[in-house]
Design an enzyme around this catalytic site. Structure first.
Site, PDB file in Angstrom:
ATOM      1  N   CYS A   1      37.270  41.961  32.946  1.00 11.88           N
ATOM      2  CA  CYS A   1      35.957  43.269  32.323  1.00 11.88           C
ATOM      3  C   CYS A   1      36.631  44.283  31.396  1.00 11.88           C
ATOM      4  CB  CYS A   1      35.817  43.479  33.826  1.00 11.88           C
ATOM      5  SG  CYS A   1      35.411  42.588  35.692  1.00 11.88           S
TER       6      CYS A   1
ATOM      7  N   ASN B   1      27.804  42.486  37.380  1.00 13.27           N
ATOM      8  CA  ASN B   1      28.343  42.323  36.641  1.00 13.27           C
ATOM      9  C   ASN B   1      28.813  41.288  35.369  1.00 13.27           C
ATOM     10  OD1 ASN B   1      31.519  42.562  35.877  1.00 13.27           O
ATOM     11  ND2 ASN B   1      32.133  43.206  37.632  1.00 13.27           N
TER      12      ASN B   1
ATOM     13  N   HIS C   1      31.587  50.144  32.380  1.00 15.96           N
ATOM     14  CA  HIS C   1      31.883  49.151  32.755  1.00 15.96           C
ATOM     15  C   HIS C   1      30.962  49.168  34.446  1.00 15.96           C
ATOM     16  CE1 HIS C   1      32.240  44.912  33.901  1.00 15.96           C
ATOM     17  NE2 HIS C   1      33.383  45.419  35.037  1.00 15.96           N
TER      18      HIS C   1
HETATM   19  N1  ACO Z   1      26.909  39.925  52.145  1.00 19.35           N
HETATM   20  C1  ACO Z   1      26.378  40.708  53.800  1.00 19.35           C
HETATM   21  N2  ACO Z   1      27.763  40.588  53.901  1.00 19.35           N
HETATM   22  C2  ACO Z   1      28.863  40.506  53.470  1.00 19.35           C
HETATM   23  C3  ACO Z   1      28.893  40.288  52.015  1.00 19.35           C
HETATM   24  C4  ACO Z   1      27.331  40.006  51.333  1.00 19.35           C
HETATM   25  N3  ACO Z   1      27.166  39.331  50.221  1.00 19.35           N
HETATM   26  N4  ACO Z   1      29.897  40.011  50.808  1.00 19.35           N
HETATM   27  C5  ACO Z   1      30.766  40.838  51.955  1.00 19.35           C
HETATM   28  N5  ACO Z   1      29.813  40.821  53.336  1.00 19.35           N
HETATM   29  C6  ACO Z   1      30.879  41.468  54.666  1.00 19.35           C
HETATM   30  C7  ACO Z   1      31.932  41.062  54.846  1.00 19.35           C
HETATM   31  O1  ACO Z   1      32.402  39.917  55.571  1.00 19.35           O
HETATM   32  C8  ACO Z   1      32.523  42.338  55.510  1.00 19.35           C
HETATM   33  O2  ACO Z   1      31.726  41.902  56.928  1.00 19.35           O
HETATM   34  P1  ACO Z   1      33.016  42.175  58.602  1.00 19.35           P
HETATM   35  O3  ACO Z   1      33.118  43.966  58.744  1.00 19.35           O
HETATM   36  O4  ACO Z   1      32.197  41.846  59.694  1.00 19.35           O
HETATM   37  O5  ACO Z   1      34.768  41.730  57.955  1.00 19.35           O
HETATM   38  C9  ACO Z   1      31.779  43.257  55.187  1.00 19.35           C
HETATM   39  O6  ACO Z   1      30.744  43.156  54.629  1.00 19.35           O
HETATM   40  C10 ACO Z   1      31.814  44.458  54.755  1.00 19.35           C
HETATM   41  O7  ACO Z   1      32.670  43.849  53.477  1.00 19.35           O
HETATM   42  P2  ACO Z   1      34.039  44.902  52.337  1.00 19.35           P
HETATM   43  O8  ACO Z   1      34.522  43.888  51.760  1.00 19.35           O
HETATM   44  O9  ACO Z   1      34.616  45.337  53.349  1.00 19.35           O
HETATM   45  O10 ACO Z   1      32.777  45.364  51.562  1.00 19.35           O
HETATM   46  P3  ACO Z   1      32.628  46.694  50.528  1.00 19.35           P
HETATM   47  O11 ACO Z   1      32.159  47.627  51.113  1.00 19.35           O
HETATM   48  O12 ACO Z   1      34.215  46.623  49.971  1.00 19.35           O
HETATM   49  O13 ACO Z   1      32.011  45.609  49.343  1.00 19.35           O
HETATM   50  C11 ACO Z   1      32.013  44.577  46.747  1.00 19.35           C
HETATM   51  C12 ACO Z   1      32.580  44.570  48.965  1.00 19.35           C
HETATM   52  C13 ACO Z   1      31.240  44.972  47.138  1.00 19.35           C
HETATM   53  C14 ACO Z   1      32.936  43.536  46.503  1.00 19.35           C
HETATM   54  C15 ACO Z   1      33.492  45.634  46.240  1.00 19.35           C
HETATM   55  O14 ACO Z   1      34.845  46.117  47.585  1.00 19.35           O
HETATM   56  C16 ACO Z   1      33.816  46.043  45.213  1.00 19.35           C
HETATM   57  O15 ACO Z   1      32.702  46.306  44.713  1.00 19.35           O
HETATM   58  N6  ACO Z   1      34.918  45.876  45.029  1.00 19.35           N
HETATM   59  C17 ACO Z   1      35.101  46.048  43.507  1.00 19.35           C
HETATM   60  C18 ACO Z   1      34.989  45.351  42.282  1.00 19.35           C
HETATM   61  C19 ACO Z   1      34.868  44.742  40.895  1.00 19.35           C
HETATM   62  O16 ACO Z   1      34.263  46.227  40.594  1.00 19.35           O
HETATM   63  N7  ACO Z   1      35.730  44.849  40.411  1.00 19.35           N
HETATM   64  C20 ACO Z   1      36.113  44.383  39.352  1.00 19.35           C
HETATM   65  C21 ACO Z   1      35.891  44.223  38.112  1.00 19.35           C
HETATM   66  S1  ACO Z   1      36.133  42.395  38.399  1.00 19.35           S
HETATM   67  C22 ACO Z   1      36.372  41.337  36.851  1.00 19.35           C
HETATM   68  O17 ACO Z   1      37.311  42.287  36.686  1.00 19.35           O
HETATM   69  C23 ACO Z   1      36.445  40.270  37.191  1.00 19.35           C
END
Ligand code: ACO
Length: 321
Positions: free
Chosen positions: A112, A278, A248
Site C-alpha cells: 500500500c 483500499n 492512503h
Molecule cells: N463483518 C462482520 N463482522 C466482522 C467482519 C465483517 N466483514 N470482519 C470481522 N468481523 C467480526 C470479527 O470476527 C470480530 O468478531 P468477534 O468479536 O466475535 O471475534 C468483530 O467483527 C471485531 O473484529 P475486529 O477485527 O476486532 O474489528 P476491527 O474493529 O479491528 O476492524 C478492520 C477490522 C476493519 C480490518 C481493522 O482492523 C482495520 O482496518 N485494520 C487495518 C487495515 C489496514 O490498514 N491495512 C493496511 C493496509 S492493507 C495493505 O497493505 C495490503
C-alpha cells in the site's frame, strides 16, 4: 532542481461491488463495514481486465492532463503488488502499450505504500538529472488475491489505478520524501505464497491476502502519527501549513486519526475510501486525481501524501502542487 507533478489521472474498473452485494457472499452487514471501515463500495476488475489495463488508462489521462506526449517520457515506475506477469515488470508491459522504447521502466513493490515509494524514487531520478519527465503509476487488481470467502479481508479491498506525470522544474515541487520499512512484521499482513515458496498454492489459485487487522490498525495509527511529525520537522513547518492531507485509503478511522494528529478538519482531507475501498498502491494517486479534478486541490497548495502497508512499509511525500 525540483520535481513537480504536472498532470494526474485515475481509472476504476466499471464493475462495482457494494456492501449489500457482499452481504450475499459472506456473513457481514453494510452497517458493520461502514462503521468499522467507512467503505460503501469498491470497484472490481472484470474478467480478463488486468493491472496493466488499469495502469494504461490512468497513465493516458495523466499524460493528457500534463499536456505531455508519450515520446517525452524518459522514466516509467509502476507501484504494484498484483503484476500481470511474474516477469517482465508491469512497467515494461505499460511501456509497450504506450509505444515508448528505450527509457528505464521498472516496478516498485511496497504494497500500500508503493506509490509513495515510487514517487520518491522518481523524485530522486529527476533531482539528480537522470530523468526529466517521469510517469509514476500505482495500479492494482487486489481482487485477484482476495479470499472472497473471508469476511475479515474481502470487505476491505478494491481495484484501480492512479498516475502522475512528474517533471523537472525550477519551482517546487516535491519538498521532501520519507520512507521507512520494518520487515519483522511481515506475517501480520501478507500473501504467504510466492514463486520460491508455496508455489503450489499459487498454481491452485489459493494465493490470498491474510491480515491481523487489529495489530495492523494499531501499528498504522502510531506510525502515521510519527511520520507526520517527521515530515513537518524536516521542513520546519507547523501543522497549520498543510493545505490538504492525501492519505492512503485503508480505513476511515486510520485516516481520521492522522487528520487529528495534524489538527486538520476532515474537510481538508481527501477521502475516497467510501467509494474505492483500499486499492493499495493505487489509493493515493487516485485520491489525488479526484481532488485535483473536482477543483479542491489548486496549484500552489501544500499537500501531505502518506501511506502505510504490508512489509510493514510506510512513508510520506510533502509537496507544493
Ligand atoms: N463483518 C462482520 N463482522 C466482522 C467482519 C465483517 N466483514 N470482519 C470481522 N468481523 C467480526 C470479527 O470476527 C470480530 O468478531 P468477534 O468479536 O466475535 O471475534 C468483530 O467483527 C471485531 O473484529 P475486529 O477485527 O476486532 O474489528 P476491527 O474493529 O479491528 O476492524 C478492520 C477490522 C476493519 C480490518 C481493522 O482492523 C482495520 O482496518 N485494520 C487495518 C487495515 C489496514 O490498514 N491495512 C493496511 C493496509 S492493507 C495493505 O497493505 C495490503
Amino acid at each position: 532542481m525540483y520535481s513537480r507533478i504536472t498532470g494526474t489521472g485515475g481509472f476504476l474498473p466499471e464493475k462495482v461491488l457494494t456492501n449489500h452485494d457482499l452481504e450475499q457472499m459472506v456473513e457481514t452487514s453494510d452497517a458493520w463495514i461502514r462503521e468499522r471501515t467507512g467503505i460503501e463500495k469498491r470497484h472490481v476488475a472484470g474478467e480478463g481486465e488486468t493491472t496493466c489495463d488499469l495502469a494504461e488508462a490512468a497513465s493516458r489521462r495523466a499524460l493528457a492532463a500534463a499536456g505531455v506526449d508519450v515520446a517525452e517520457i524518459d522514466l516509467i515506475i509502476v507501484a504494484t503488488t498484483t503484476a500481470d506477469k511474474i516477469f517482465p515488470s508491469t512497467a515494461c508491459l505499460l511501456q509497450k502499450r504506450l509505444g515508448i522504447h528505450g527509457p528505464a521502466a521498472f516496478d516498485v513493490q511496497a504494497v500500500c505504500s508503493g506509490f509513495v515509494y515510487a514517487l520518491t524514487v522518481a523524485d530522486k531520478f529527476i533531482r539528480t538529472g537522470s530523468a526529466k519527465k517521469a510517469l509514476v503509476v500505482g495500479a492494482e487488481t487486489l481482487s485477484r488475491i482476495t479470499d472472497w470467502s473471508d469476511r475479515s479481508t474481502c470487505v476491505l479491498f478494491g481495484d484501480g489505478a492512479g498516475a502522475v506525470v512528474l517533471e523537472a522544474s525550477d519551482e517546487p515541487g516535491i519538498l521532501s520524501t520519507h520512507l521507512h520499512a520494518d520487515g519483522k512484521y511481515d506475517e501480520l499482513l501478507h500473501v504467504p505464497t510466492g514463486v520460491s515458496q508455496n508455489y503450489d498454492a499459487v498454481r491452485q489459485g489459493r494465493a490470498f491476502m491474510e491480515m491481523q487487522g487489529n495489530d495492523v490498525f494499531r501499528f498504522a495509527v502510531r506510525t502515521l502519527g510519527k511520520i507526520v511529525d517527521e515530515t513537518l520537522a524536516a521542513n520546519d513547518m507547523k501543522k497549520g501549513d498543510i493545505d490538504w492531507l492525501v492519505p492512503h485509503q485503508a480505513n476511515i478511522r486510520i485516516i481520521a486519526a492522522t487528520a487529528k494528529k495534524l489538527n486538520m478538519p476532515m474537510e481538508r482531507v481527501v477521502v475516497t475510501v467510501n467509494e474505492h475501498g483500499n486499492t493499495s498502491a493505487a489509493s493515493v494517486p487516485l485520491a489525488l486525481d479526484v481532488a485535483v479534478r473536482d477543483g479542491r486541490i489548486q496549484r500552489g497548495d501544500t499537500l501531505l501524501l502518506e501511506a502505510f502497508g504490508g512489509g510493514f512499509t510506510w512513508g510520506s511525500v510533502l509537496l507544493k502542487y
